[in-house]
Design an enzyme around this catalytic site. Structure first.
Site, short mmCIF file in Angstrom:
data_model
loop_
_atom_site.label_atom_id
_atom_site.label_comp_id
_atom_site.label_asym_id
_atom_site.label_seq_id
_atom_site.Cartn_x
_atom_site.Cartn_y
_atom_site.Cartn_z
N LYS A 184 26.63 -77.06 -113.57
CA LYS A 184 26.22 -77.66 -112.21
C LYS A 184 24.73 -77.77 -111.85
CE LYS A 184 30.33 -75.81 -109.70
NZ LYS A 184 30.70 -77.18 -109.04
N ARG A 188 41.82 -76.00 -111.72
CA ARG A 188 43.18 -76.57 -111.95
C ARG A 188 43.55 -75.84 -113.24
NH1 ARG A 188 40.67 -82.47 -111.45
NH2 ARG A 188 39.39 -81.43 -110.05
N1 BES Z 1 34.50 -74.71 -107.32
C1 BES Z 1 34.28 -76.14 -107.51
C2 BES Z 1 34.64 -77.10 -106.42
C3 BES Z 1 33.63 -76.63 -105.18
C4 BES Z 1 32.60 -77.43 -104.82
C5 BES Z 1 33.91 -75.86 -104.08
C6 BES Z 1 31.62 -77.52 -104.01
C7 BES Z 1 33.09 -75.54 -102.98
C8 BES Z 1 31.97 -76.42 -102.76
C9 BES Z 1 35.04 -76.50 -108.68
O1 BES Z 1 35.26 -75.81 -109.73
C10 BES Z 1 34.64 -77.85 -109.10
O2 BES Z 1 33.35 -77.77 -109.84
N2 BES Z 1 35.04 -79.05 -108.99
C11 BES Z 1 34.72 -80.33 -109.35
C12 BES Z 1 35.52 -81.18 -109.91
C13 BES Z 1 34.73 -82.41 -110.45
C14 BES Z 1 34.64 -81.97 -111.74
C15 BES Z 1 36.27 -83.23 -111.00
C16 BES Z 1 33.95 -81.06 -108.20
O3 BES Z 1 34.65 -80.73 -107.18
O4 BES Z 1 32.91 -81.69 -108.34
MN MN Z 2 33.99 -76.10 -111.16
#
Ligand code: BES
Ligand code: MN
Ligand code: ZN
Length: 500
Positions: free
Chosen positions: A280, A354
């Site tokens: 990230k 997931r």
């Molecule tokens: N934990 C994150 C989702 C999230 C993002 C929660 C921002 C709270 C605030 C999750 O694991 C994630 O990283 N999801 C990705 C999915 C994508 C790679 C398809 C996302 O939402 O960017």
């Molecule tokens: Mn994630």
């Protein structure tokens, strides 16, 4: 904190402080007018001098009252009379308790004008009041080394007026609301802890603590070897990049006869989400300590069920681990086999929620559940879609989705259903495995749910994406405790009501 509904005149309440509401143009409600009469017009005289505007959020504390039992009177602004509704009442109650917490009052009676009964009946009045008070009195579990401020003195709170016929319902609501408040504090405390404290093993300890506290709660903790024996290949793929060992928590609350099918609650327990190799961006990455808020919700729900003695069997399942980049971490393109036997191509290691949930959902099958609901800070896309106001609900059964949405409406912890039709699942095609773990940006909250849907065929299942609601960022950074209030109402109804 002890809660009590009152009937009759607010001025007769024996307590340290009486609370009444004032609208913007100085209009008083029925209780306020009665208090003013008892005080021989002192309230109206004060308002006539223009010293209190009645705007929402405003308070004024009067002392050495006459004509009423309480030695103090707290005025709380209710905003414009024409716009006053349940939301205004909620805000006024929160304002009142916050103001009371700054005094040395240990008891108070809240006589704020109630919204119409069709907006808030006696049970939900009691429930809301207790919950709002608990939320207002919550103090963040920070790790500051400076001395803690003195805790509020408030220990007894009466609220009304409630008709004599409604006292039992209001009292039951207050009991449930107080339990929700306690359990929501647990959810918030767990959420707020940093990932170097709140590790998978720490969450396992918390589950064990629940079992030690509540007779009807049993806990089983699967360590890495046991998780491997369950063939949870997707979960292990996420966990493998971290030095912290994963855990799988199984928490059972037995509130009904053993033959009754349980409600199974599943919570995402990523104690920190760096994104893994699909790392990230640095801004706000610290907030990914909140990526275990689904797990915290499940622990809180079990705590709530046990505290309130619900006549219902509830099982909590929590897969928990870190998502880290390392020489051992899973890499984009890697293919792993889930406990269900389906293969998954991990195209993006940041779509890890997931992966841990699919193996947990598969584990839920052995309980022959009446319903399965999972809770997860699953996608940023859900935050884009619904903001911070609604949790997302996706389900393979519209009736179950509606049940959750309606529970959220009743307790002002709202959720909104998003469609989960077949097309979304088709976007998860992979050339190399049964499917991929991501499907591009479009409809990201729903394609994530569709991935889970591949593992819940034949189950009565709903997914709640709480990425926008479980915590706040910015100046008020912290866990909110949501959607515990919603879950609590859902469970109470499934149990056929609160135990009297
Ligand atoms: N934990 C994150 C989702 C999230 C993002 C929660 C921002 C709270 C605030 C999750 O694991 C994630 O990283 N999801 C990705 C999915 C994508 C790679 C398809 C996302 O939402 O960017
Ligand atoms: Mn994630
Ligand atoms: Zn995540």
């Amino acid at each position: 904190m002890r809660f009590q509904p009152f009937s009759g005149r607010a001025g007769d309440q024996r307590c340290d402080c009486l609370v009444i509401g004032v609208h913007e143009r100085g209009e008083l409600g029925e209780q306020g007018r009665a208090v003013d009469r008892s005080m021989r017009g002192r309230v109206r005289a004060l308002l006539a001098r223009g010293d209190f505007s009645g705007r929402s959020g405003e308070t004024l504390l009067l002392t050495d009252t006459v004509g009423v039992r309480a030695p103090r009177l707290l005025l709380v602004g209710l905003g414009a009379l024409a716009q006053y509704n349940r939301r205004g009442w909620r805000r006024a109650c929160a304002t009142a308790v916050t103001a009371l917490a700054r005094t040395r009052c240990s008891s108070a009676a809240i006589a704020l004008e109630r919204p119409p009964a069709r907006e808030l009946d006696d049970y939900y009045f009691g429930r809301a009041l207790a919950e709002i008070a608990a939320t207002a009195l919550y103090r963040i579990n920070d790790l500051k080394s400076t001395r803690r401020p003195r805790p509020p003195a408030l220990t007894r709170l009466a609220a009304g007026p409630v008709d004599a016929a409604g006292l039992t319902a209001a009292r039951r609501g207050m009991d449930i609301g107080a339990a929700v408040g306690e359990s929501a504090s647990l959810v918030r405390n767990l959420g707020n802890l940093p990932s170097n404290v709140c590790t998978p093993r720490y969450l396992a300890q918390q589950a064990k603590r629940l079992a030690a506290q509540h007779r009807r709660v049993r806990v089983k903790i699967l360590d890495e070897a046991a998780i491997r024996r369950q063939k949870m290949g997707c979960f292990l793929a996420v966990a493998q990049g971290s030095e912290e060992p994963p855990r799988f928590l199984v928490i059972q609350y037995r509130g009904a006869r053993p033959s009754q099918a349980p409600v199974v609650l599943v919570g995402k327990g990523i104690t920190f989400d760096t994104g893994g190799i699909s790392l990230k961006d640095p801004p706000n990455m610290d907030e990914m300590k909140f990526d275990m808020c689904g797990a915290a919700t499940v622990l809180g729900a079990l705590d709530f069920a046990a505290r309130s003695g619900l006549r219902l069997n509830v099982v909590g399942l929590v897969p928990t681990c870190d998502n880290m980049p390392s020489g051992r971490a899973v890499k984009p393109g890697d293919i792993v086999t889930s406990a269900a036997g389906l293969t998954v191509e991990i195209l993006n290691t940041d779509a890890e929620g997931r992966l841990i949930l699919c193996d947990a959902l598969n584990y839920a099958r052995r309980f022959n559940p009446q319903a399965v609901v999972d809770f997860a800070t699953l996608t940023g896309a859900c935050v884009i879609a619904l903001g911070q106001h609604h949790s997302g609900v996706m389900s393979n059964d519209d009736a179950l989705a509606r049940e959750l949405v309606e529970a959220g409406q009743r307790v002002d912890d709202r959720a909104w259903q998003l469609p989960l039709t077949e097309e979304y699942g088709e976007q998860l095609k992979s050339n190399f495995a049964d499917f991929a773990n991501v499907a591009g940006r479009d409809g990201g909250a729903i394609t994530a749910a569709a991935f889970l849907g591949k593992f819940t065929r034949g189950l009565n299942w709903a997914h709640m994406d709480i990425a926008g609601t479980a915590y706040q960022g910015g100046a008020n950074k912290g866990a909110t405790g949501r959607p515990l209030p919603l879950v609590a109402d859902f469970l109470v109804r499934r149990a056929g009501g609160a135990r009297g």
